[in-house]
Scaffold this motif. Structure first.
Motif, mmCIF file in Angstrom:
data_model
loop_
_atom_site.group_PDB
_atom_site.id
_atom_site.type_symbol
_atom_site.label_atom_id
_atom_site.label_comp_id
_atom_site.label_asym_id
_atom_site.label_seq_id
_atom_site.Cartn_x
_atom_site.Cartn_y
_atom_site.Cartn_z
ATOM 1 N N GLN A 187 10.553 -27.173 -19.185
ATOM 2 C CA GLN A 187 9.188 -26.655 -19.223
ATOM 3 C C GLN A 187 9.237 -25.201 -19.668
ATOM 4 O O GLN A 187 10.041 -24.420 -19.176
ATOM 5 C CB GLN A 187 8.542 -26.765 -17.848
ATOM 6 C CG GLN A 187 7.084 -26.369 -17.858
ATOM 7 C CD GLN A 187 6.371 -26.717 -16.560
ATOM 8 O OE1 GLN A 187 6.876 -27.470 -15.761
ATOM 9 N NE2 GLN A 187 5.217 -26.159 -16.383
ATOM 10 N N THR A 188 8.371 -24.809 -20.603
ATOM 11 C CA THR A 188 8.419 -23.466 -21.157
ATOM 12 C C THR A 188 7.156 -22.649 -20.912
ATOM 13 O O THR A 188 7.160 -21.460 -21.128
ATOM 14 C CB THR A 188 8.670 -23.521 -22.668
ATOM 15 O OG1 THR A 188 7.639 -24.288 -23.276
ATOM 16 C CG2 THR A 188 10.013 -24.153 -22.984
ATOM 17 N N LEU A 189 6.081 -23.282 -20.506
ATOM 18 C CA LEU A 189 4.826 -22.578 -20.298
ATOM 19 C C LEU A 189 4.280 -22.895 -18.906
ATOM 20 O O LEU A 189 4.630 -23.916 -18.323
ATOM 21 C CB LEU A 189 3.788 -23.000 -21.352
ATOM 22 C CG LEU A 189 4.126 -22.657 -22.805
ATOM 23 C CD1 LEU A 189 3.133 -23.309 -23.743
ATOM 24 C CD2 LEU A 189 4.151 -21.161 -23.017
ATOM 25 N N PRO A 190 3.409 -22.027 -18.363
ATOM 26 C CA PRO A 190 2.833 -22.335 -17.048
ATOM 27 C C PRO A 190 1.948 -23.573 -17.113
ATOM 28 O O PRO A 190 1.499 -23.982 -18.180
ATOM 29 C CB PRO A 190 2.016 -21.083 -16.725
ATOM 30 C CG PRO A 190 1.789 -20.408 -18.019
ATOM 31 C CD PRO A 190 2.925 -20.778 -18.917
ATOM 32 N N SER A 231 5.086 -29.532 -28.654
ATOM 33 C CA SER A 231 5.382 -29.668 -27.233
ATOM 34 C C SER A 231 4.627 -30.870 -26.703
ATOM 35 O O SER A 231 3.550 -31.201 -27.196
ATOM 36 C CB SER A 231 4.950 -28.423 -26.457
ATOM 37 O OG SER A 231 5.646 -27.286 -26.889
ATOM 38 N N GLU A 232 5.182 -31.500 -25.677
ATOM 39 C CA GLU A 232 4.492 -32.609 -25.027
ATOM 40 C C GLU A 232 3.829 -32.098 -23.752
ATOM 41 O O GLU A 232 4.277 -31.107 -23.149
ATOM 42 C CB GLU A 232 5.475 -33.747 -24.722
ATOM 43 C CG GLU A 232 5.980 -34.401 -25.993
ATOM 44 C CD GLU A 232 6.763 -35.675 -25.754
ATOM 45 O OE1 GLU A 232 7.585 -35.718 -24.813
ATOM 46 O OE2 GLU A 232 6.552 -36.636 -26.521
ATOM 47 N N PHE A 233 2.771 -32.769 -23.357
ATOM 48 C CA PHE A 233 1.992 -32.388 -22.182
ATOM 49 C C PHE A 233 2.129 -33.495 -21.140
ATOM 50 O O PHE A 233 1.728 -34.634 -21.388
ATOM 51 C CB PHE A 233 0.515 -32.214 -22.582
ATOM 52 C CG PHE A 233 -0.379 -31.826 -21.442
ATOM 53 C CD1 PHE A 233 -0.486 -30.497 -21.057
ATOM 54 C CD2 PHE A 233 -1.099 -32.785 -20.757
ATOM 55 C CE1 PHE A 233 -1.323 -30.133 -20.006
ATOM 56 C CE2 PHE A 233 -1.943 -32.436 -19.708
ATOM 57 C CZ PHE A 233 -2.040 -31.107 -19.329
ATOM 58 N N ILE A 234 2.717 -33.171 -19.986
ATOM 59 C CA ILE A 234 2.941 -34.150 -18.933
ATOM 60 C C ILE A 234 2.390 -33.598 -17.623
ATOM 61 O O ILE A 234 2.976 -32.685 -17.030
ATOM 62 C CB ILE A 234 4.449 -34.474 -18.756
ATOM 63 C CG1 ILE A 234 5.133 -34.740 -20.097
ATOM 64 C CG2 ILE A 234 4.649 -35.619 -17.758
ATOM 65 C CD1 ILE A 234 4.745 -36.018 -20.781
ATOM 66 N N HIS A 235 1.255 -34.125 -17.175
ATOM 67 C CA HIS A 235 0.663 -33.757 -15.877
ATOM 68 C C HIS A 235 0.539 -32.246 -15.685
ATOM 69 O O HIS A 235 0.909 -31.709 -14.650
ATOM 70 C CB HIS A 235 1.475 -34.334 -14.720
ATOM 71 C CG HIS A 235 1.773 -35.783 -14.832
ATOM 72 N ND1 HIS A 235 0.796 -36.746 -14.885
ATOM 73 C CD2 HIS A 235 2.949 -36.449 -14.916
ATOM 74 C CE1 HIS A 235 1.368 -37.944 -14.986
ATOM 75 N NE2 HIS A 235 2.655 -37.778 -15.018
ATOM 76 N N GLY A 236 0.048 -31.551 -16.679
ATOM 77 C CA GLY A 236 -0.154 -30.106 -16.562
ATOM 78 C C GLY A 236 1.026 -29.270 -16.990
ATOM 79 O O GLY A 236 0.914 -28.056 -17.120
ATOM 80 N N GLY A 237 2.171 -29.885 -17.218
ATOM 81 C CA GLY A 237 3.342 -29.158 -17.694
ATOM 82 C C GLY A 237 3.482 -29.305 -19.194
ATOM 83 O O GLY A 237 3.148 -30.348 -19.764
ATOM 84 N N VAL A 238 3.959 -28.266 -19.845
ATOM 85 C CA VAL A 238 4.148 -28.274 -21.290
ATOM 86 C C VAL A 238 5.646 -28.172 -21.553
ATOM 87 O O VAL A 238 6.318 -27.271 -21.057
ATOM 88 C CB VAL A 238 3.390 -27.110 -21.962
ATOM 89 C CG1 VAL A 238 3.641 -27.082 -23.457
ATOM 90 C CG2 VAL A 238 1.902 -27.231 -21.661
ATOM 91 N N TYR A 239 6.158 -29.124 -22.342
ATOM 92 C CA TYR A 239 7.591 -29.235 -22.565
ATOM 93 C C TYR A 239 7.890 -29.180 -24.056
ATOM 94 O O TYR A 239 7.410 -30.014 -24.815
ATOM 95 C CB TYR A 239 8.108 -30.554 -21.974
ATOM 96 C CG TYR A 239 7.847 -30.652 -20.490
ATOM 97 C CD1 TYR A 239 8.787 -30.209 -19.577
ATOM 98 C CD2 TYR A 239 6.639 -31.157 -20.014
ATOM 99 C CE1 TYR A 239 8.543 -30.277 -18.208
ATOM 100 C CE2 TYR A 239 6.383 -31.226 -18.651
ATOM 101 C CZ TYR A 239 7.343 -30.786 -17.753
ATOM 102 O OH TYR A 239 7.090 -30.847 -16.409
ATOM 103 N N ALA A 240 8.689 -28.195 -24.450
ATOM 104 C CA ALA A 240 9.070 -28.050 -25.852
ATOM 105 C C ALA A 240 9.904 -29.245 -26.274
ATOM 106 O O ALA A 240 10.737 -29.735 -25.517
ATOM 107 C CB ALA A 240 9.853 -26.762 -26.047
ATOM 108 N N MET A 241 9.660 -29.733 -27.483
ATOM 109 C CA MET A 241 10.430 -30.858 -28.010
ATOM 110 C C MET A 241 11.640 -30.320 -28.768
ATOM 111 O O MET A 241 11.516 -29.413 -29.595
ATOM 112 C CB MET A 241 9.550 -31.707 -28.927
ATOM 113 C CG MET A 241 8.413 -32.381 -28.179
ATOM 114 S SD MET A 241 7.374 -33.384 -29.253
ATOM 115 C CE MET A 241 8.526 -34.679 -29.706
ATOM 116 N N ALA A 242 12.789 -30.901 -28.466
ATOM 117 C CA ALA A 242 14.022 -30.501 -29.139
ATOM 118 C C ALA A 242 14.031 -31.033 -30.565
ATOM 119 O O ALA A 242 13.365 -32.026 -30.876
ATOM 120 C CB ALA A 242 15.226 -31.036 -28.372
ATOM 121 N N GLY A 243 14.796 -30.389 -31.412
ATOM 122 C CA GLY A 243 14.936 -30.866 -32.784
ATOM 123 C C GLY A 243 15.677 -32.195 -32.823
ATOM 124 O O GLY A 243 16.489 -32.496 -31.944
#
Length: 195
Positions: free
Chosen positions: A4-7, A25-37
């Motif tokens: 997770q990279t953002l609040p 980035s993907e959004f999962i239940h309020g969390g934002v997760y950067a996608m790897a290459g």
């Protein structure tokens, strides 16, 4: 999905950032997760699947798209970028921006070591809540292997595993098929002798 990279934020807040972002980035239940290459093998497999599906679907009511297509899953408040998405009939969108589809018939994910458990479990659960979702294909990038889940008339899911290169994978929901070895054109496995 990576770290997770953002609040935590709402999906609307995420969209405001994501629509301007250089990287997905993907959004999962309020969390934002950067996608790897993606690895070279991942890229080749994704391209091979997309090419073969587009060739078979070009004159019908279904269409295949790649990983720039974001799906929003309202029941779980999740936004993801599957590797390949097939929709049939008119697309259903979250809003007038038409950058979030909210339904799909077939989804294909190329398995990565860091995401394969998530793709097989929670992500599959999220996708199953989509109204027209009928088939899920998971393709290994480290060996010649595919996992196919097909919704049955009673709502249950039938699982099949394919390892024979000559296997023809029938995708009945969209009237297409894929031959396992064709998904691996130009793919180079790291260990000699590994299929």
């Amino acid at each position: 999905m990576s770290t997770q990279t953002l609040p935590r934020m709402t999906f609307e807040q995420y969209l405001a950032v994501e629509r301007e972002a250089e990287y997905k980035s993907e959004f999962i239940h309020g969390g934002v997760y950067a996608m790897a290459g993606a690895s070279p093998n991942h890229g080749w497999i994704q391209s091979n699947v997309l090419f073969r599906l587009q060739a078979q679907l070009q004159d019908g009511s279904c269409g295949a798209r790649g990983s720039d297509t974001r799906i929003y899953i309202p029941q779980f408040d999740v936004g993801t970028y599957p590797d390949v998405v097939v929709t049939c009939g008119p697309d259903r969108y979250l809003d007038s921006r038409k950058d979030n589809i909210v339904d799909a018939t077939l989804i294909v994910e190329v398995l990565s070591p860091s995401t394969q458990n998530f793709d097989r479990s929670e992500k599959f659960e999220y996708y199953r809540s989509l109204p027209s979702f009928a088939e899920y294909l998971l393709v290994s990038q480290n060996r010649m292997r595919a996992e196919h889940h097909a919704r049955q008339p009673d709502g249950s899911w039938l699982f099949r595993e394919y390892v024979d290169p000559e296997t023809r994978i029938e995708l009945k929901s969209i009237g297409c098929h894929l031959v396992l070895k064709d998904l691996y054109a130009r793919v180079e496995f790291e260990a000699a002798g590994v299929k």
